[in-house]
Design a protein around this motif. Sequence first.
Motif, PDB file in Angstrom:
ATOM      1  N   GLY A  40       0.806  -1.226   0.001  1.00  0.00           N
ATOM      2  CA  GLY A  40      -0.136   0.080  -0.036  1.00  0.00           C
ATOM      3  C   GLY A  40       1.020   1.195   0.072  1.00  0.00           C
ATOM      4  N   HIS A  71       9.132   0.715  -0.215  1.00  0.00           N
ATOM      5  CA  HIS A  71       7.958   0.069  -0.527  1.00  0.00           C
ATOM      6  C   HIS A  71       8.153  -1.260  -1.435  1.00  0.00           C
ATOM      7  N   ARG A  82      10.344  -3.775   0.129  1.00  0.00           N
ATOM      8  CA  ARG A  82       9.522  -4.723   1.223  1.00  0.00           C
ATOM      9  C   ARG A  82       8.951  -5.490   0.421  1.00  0.00           C
ATOM     10  N   ARG A 117      -1.243   0.179  -5.380  1.00  0.00           N
ATOM     11  CA  ARG A 117      -1.620  -1.231  -4.880  1.00  0.00           C
ATOM     12  C   ARG A 117      -0.851  -1.972  -5.787  1.00  0.00           C
ATOM     13  N   TRP A 151      -7.817   7.721  -2.667  1.00  0.00           N
ATOM     14  CA  TRP A 151      -8.201   7.166  -1.651  1.00  0.00           C
ATOM     15  C   TRP A 151      -8.123   8.080  -0.327  1.00  0.00           C
ATOM     16  N   TYR A 154      -8.314   7.191   5.576  1.00  0.00           N
ATOM     17  CA  TYR A 154      -8.818   5.545   5.802  1.00  0.00           C
ATOM     18  C   TYR A 154      -9.503   5.736   6.916  1.00  0.00           C
ATOM     19  N   GLY A 200      -4.556  -2.932  10.367  1.00  0.00           N
ATOM     20  CA  GLY A 200      -4.176  -2.316   9.163  1.00  0.00           C
ATOM     21  C   GLY A 200      -3.089  -1.147   9.460  1.00  0.00           C
ATOM     22  N   ASN A 212       0.526   0.408  12.460  1.00  0.00           N
ATOM     23  CA  ASN A 212       1.380   0.222  13.543  1.00  0.00           C
ATOM     24  C   ASN A 212       0.599   1.057  14.677  1.00  0.00           C
ATOM     25  N   GLY A 254       6.448  -1.593   9.445  1.00  0.00           N
ATOM     26  CA  GLY A 254       5.685  -0.371   8.566  1.00  0.00           C
ATOM     27  C   GLY A 254       6.685   0.728   8.489  1.00  0.00           C
ATOM     28  N   THR A 312       5.386   3.837   7.473  1.00  0.00           N
ATOM     29  CA  THR A 312       4.979   5.016   8.190  1.00  0.00           C
ATOM     30  C   THR A 312       5.563   4.819   9.530  1.00  0.00           C
ATOM     31  N   GLY A 329       0.077   4.321   9.341  1.00  0.00           N
ATOM     32  CA  GLY A 329      -0.194   3.667   8.207  1.00  0.00           C
ATOM     33  C   GLY A 329      -0.132   4.175   7.081  1.00  0.00           C
ATOM     34  N   ALA A 350      -2.269   3.902   4.480  1.00  0.00           N
ATOM     35  CA  ALA A 350      -3.707   4.371   4.356  1.00  0.00           C
ATOM     36  C   ALA A 350      -3.874   5.155   5.805  1.00  0.00           C
ATOM     37  N   ALA A 351      -3.737   4.916   6.902  1.00  0.00           N
ATOM     38  CA  ALA A 351      -4.182   5.402   8.286  1.00  0.00           C
ATOM     39  C   ALA A 351      -3.400   6.901   8.204  1.00  0.00           C
TER      40      ALA A 351
HETATM   41  C1  PPE Z   1      -1.001  -5.264   9.543  1.00  0.00           C
HETATM   42  C2  PPE Z   1      -0.502  -3.759   9.090  1.00  0.00           C
HETATM   43  N1  PPE Z   1       0.398  -3.127   9.930  1.00  0.00           N
HETATM   44  C3  PPE Z   1       0.804  -2.039   9.707  1.00  0.00           C
HETATM   45  C4  PPE Z   1       0.708  -1.316   8.445  1.00  0.00           C
HETATM   46  C5  PPE Z   1       1.302   0.065   8.175  1.00  0.00           C
HETATM   47  O1  PPE Z   1       2.413  -0.139   7.244  1.00  0.00           O
HETATM   48  P1  PPE Z   1       2.956   0.723   6.367  1.00  0.00           P
HETATM   49  O2  PPE Z   1       1.693   1.230   5.499  1.00  0.00           O
HETATM   50  O3  PPE Z   1       3.967   0.266   5.652  1.00  0.00           O
HETATM   51  O4  PPE Z   1       3.055   2.052   7.117  1.00  0.00           O
HETATM   52  C6  PPE Z   1      -0.338  -2.037   7.733  1.00  0.00           C
HETATM   53  C7  PPE Z   1      -0.556  -1.193   6.378  1.00  0.00           C
HETATM   54  N2  PPE Z   1      -1.751  -1.157   5.992  1.00  0.00           N
HETATM   55  C8  PPE Z   1      -2.112  -0.977   4.572  1.00  0.00           C
HETATM   56  C9  PPE Z   1      -3.213  -1.741   4.066  1.00  0.00           C
HETATM   57  C10 PPE Z   1      -4.521  -0.950   4.218  1.00  0.00           C
HETATM   58  C11 PPE Z   1      -5.695  -1.786   3.307  1.00  0.00           C
HETATM   59  O5  PPE Z   1      -7.021  -1.642   3.993  1.00  0.00           O
HETATM   60  O6  PPE Z   1      -5.477  -2.560   2.586  1.00  0.00           O
HETATM   61  C12 PPE Z   1      -1.955   0.275   4.157  1.00  0.00           C
HETATM   62  O7  PPE Z   1      -1.845   1.230   5.141  1.00  0.00           O
HETATM   63  O8  PPE Z   1      -1.623   0.841   2.904  1.00  0.00           O
HETATM   64  C13 PPE Z   1      -0.762  -3.200   7.888  1.00  0.00           C
HETATM   65  O9  PPE Z   1      -1.579  -3.764   6.801  1.00  0.00           O
END
Ligand code: PPE
Length: 305
Positions: A38, A56, A59, A97, A125, A128, A195, A197, A217, A219, A254, A256-257
């Motif tokens: 994401g 990204h 990962r 995505r 989007w 979130y 979804g 941290n 994560g 983020t 996150g 998205a968040a």
């Molecule tokens: C389980 C989980 N933990 C932590 C994170 C934060 O990781 P990062 O985006 O690298 O900071 C995400 C991203 N969740 C993705 C999925 C959202 C969705 O609904 O699909 C996102 O934030 O894109 C997770 O899915």
Amino acid sequence: MSDRDGFIWSDGKLIPWREANIHVLTHSLHYGMGVFEGIRAYKTPQGTAIFRLPEHVKRLFNGTKIFQMNMPYSPEEITKGIIDTVNSNKLEACYIRPIIFIGSQKLGISPKGNTIHTAIAAWEWGAYLGEDGLNKGIRVKTSSFTRHFVNSSLVRAKASGYYINSILANQEVTANGYDEALLLDTEGYVSEGSGENLFMVRNGIVYTPDLASCLDGITRDSVMQIAKDLGYEVREKRLTRDEVYSADEAFFTGTAAEVTPIRELDDRSIGDGERGPITERIQKTYFDAVYGRNDQYKKWLTYVK
Ligand SMILES: Cc1[nH+]cc(COP(=O)(O)O)c(CN[C@@H](CCC(=O)O)C(=O)O)c1O
């Protein structure tokens, strides 16, 4: 999501959005082994920029290595594919995505003999967990579902199948009026959101769980750096749910968040039951970074033009 105009990068080519289809006997659809990312692109004064794209892509490739999925493209080709996907859809800001999945030549647990496919989509989007969530904080509930046991799910990989655990937790708590779930690890320590941290602040120190059971994560990494740059001590440690109850502040991070304050956990107000001052400073700095308003973090931006 399937019926819209636009283009999707599919196995090396940009094809019309509505033609990006797979067969119902696709291995990943049945058994859940796929890895995805994401990623967000933001509109900055210097044009559209993707936030921490190299991290990204890294990962994503780590996930294929962990699952022994032979990637048909190089990191450079995937990076270009992501940028081309954003530009071909004429998106100024979007969520991106990429997904790597196992094809449909054969079923059975072993994926051997199946083609590894790549697809990249991008779309607009917004917040979130809602604009209100960003400003006022959200209500979180600890789920009855446990986060992955570290030797049954290799959580350095962001794998499709792991999100059954996330879906179960999220739908359990949202059915009861909460905004998001918090999951504990197999020993009962705080792991992460469905979804996101988790971070908490106590006595001016910023804490986040170590990476044993949660996604590494990007983020989270960005926010840890930002917090240190703002002069806060940052500690990774095992956290208990009642440490979060007693915290001065808490927030999720996150792609998205983004940075979403937590105003309540398990019906206990966190601090004053609103976005805390340190959370607000970190959140503002994060948004300055992704929107290209802070030169210190321009290193994290990949411009698409
Ligand atoms: C389980 C989980 N933990 C932590 C994170 C934060 O990781 P990062 O985006 O690298 O900071 C995400 C991203 N969740 C993705 C999925 C959202 C969705 O609904 O699909 C996102 O934030 O894109 C997770 O899915």
